[in-house]
Motif scaffolding. Structure first.
Motif, PDB file in Angstrom:
ATOM      1  N   ALA A   1     118.253  48.272  75.372  1.00  0.00           N
ATOM      2  CA  ALA A   1     118.612  46.945  75.874  1.00  0.00           C
ATOM      3  C   ALA A   1     117.409  46.147  76.371  1.00  0.00           C
ATOM      4  N   ASP A   2     116.397  46.819  76.928  1.00  0.00           N
ATOM      5  CA  ASP A   2     115.246  46.108  77.486  1.00  0.00           C
ATOM      6  C   ASP A   2     114.029  47.025  77.512  1.00  0.00           C
ATOM      7  N   ALA A   3     112.899  46.493  77.997  1.00  0.00           N
ATOM      8  CA  ALA A   3     111.645  47.253  77.986  1.00  0.00           C
ATOM      9  C   ALA A   3     111.741  48.540  78.798  1.00  0.00           C
TER      10      ALA A   3
ATOM     11  N   ALA B   1     114.369  50.336  79.335  1.00  0.00           N
ATOM     12  CA  ALA B   1     115.184  51.279  78.562  1.00  0.00           C
ATOM     13  C   ALA B   1     114.384  51.852  77.398  1.00  0.00           C
TER      14      ALA B   1
END
Length: 151
Positions: A16-18, A20
């Protein structure tokens, strides 16, 4: 998601994001190293159940870790749907896994994953992969007695 492909498998982890991405890379790398260590241990010390089988030989495997965008969903006809993933990242992962034989390294990591890892890795170079536009940087954990063989 887990997809069996002939004698291999593809595991897909959504990111989902950096933060993660860092966590997923570290966990995948740790799991891959642990799996290879267990395979090496079974090969070196096979349980009687295996070693008593006529013609039994240790299993060797190659693993590749890659990160990229994929498309996923049901593909097929109304009577035979198959949930799958497709895309350049899937192709790159498969091509890098095939390099484990040539490079004689059981675990290969592409540059996008290597950039997220804290572990020391050997840079093995950039490789032209069939169906992939740009050369792919490939890395591997330093060789030890346990991980010096691949497929």
């Amino acid at each position: 998601m887990l997809k069996f492909i002939g004698d291999g498998l593809l595991a897909v982890f959504p990111i989902a994001d950096a933060a993660a991405a860092d966590d997923a890379a570290e966990r995948a790398f740790t799991a891959a190293c642990q799996a290879l260590a267990r395979i090496a241990d079974i090969a070196a010390n096979p349980p009687a159940l295996l070693s008593d089988i006529d013609g039994w030989q240790p299993v060797r495997s190659g693993l590749a870790l890659h990160m990229g965008e994929v498309f996923f969903g049901n593909i097929g006809s109304p009577t035979r749907l198959d949930f799958t993933v497709i895309g350049p990242a899937v192709n790159a992962a498969a091509r890098v896994e095939a390099l484990t034989k040539e490079l004689k390294r059981p675990l290969l990591v592409t540059a996008p994953v290597a950039a997220l890892l804290k572990d020391e890795l050997d840079a093995l170079g950039s490789f032209d992969l069939r169906g992939i536009r740009e050369p792919v940087g490939v890395f591997a954990p330093p060789l030890t007695d346990q991980n010096n063989e691949s497929k």
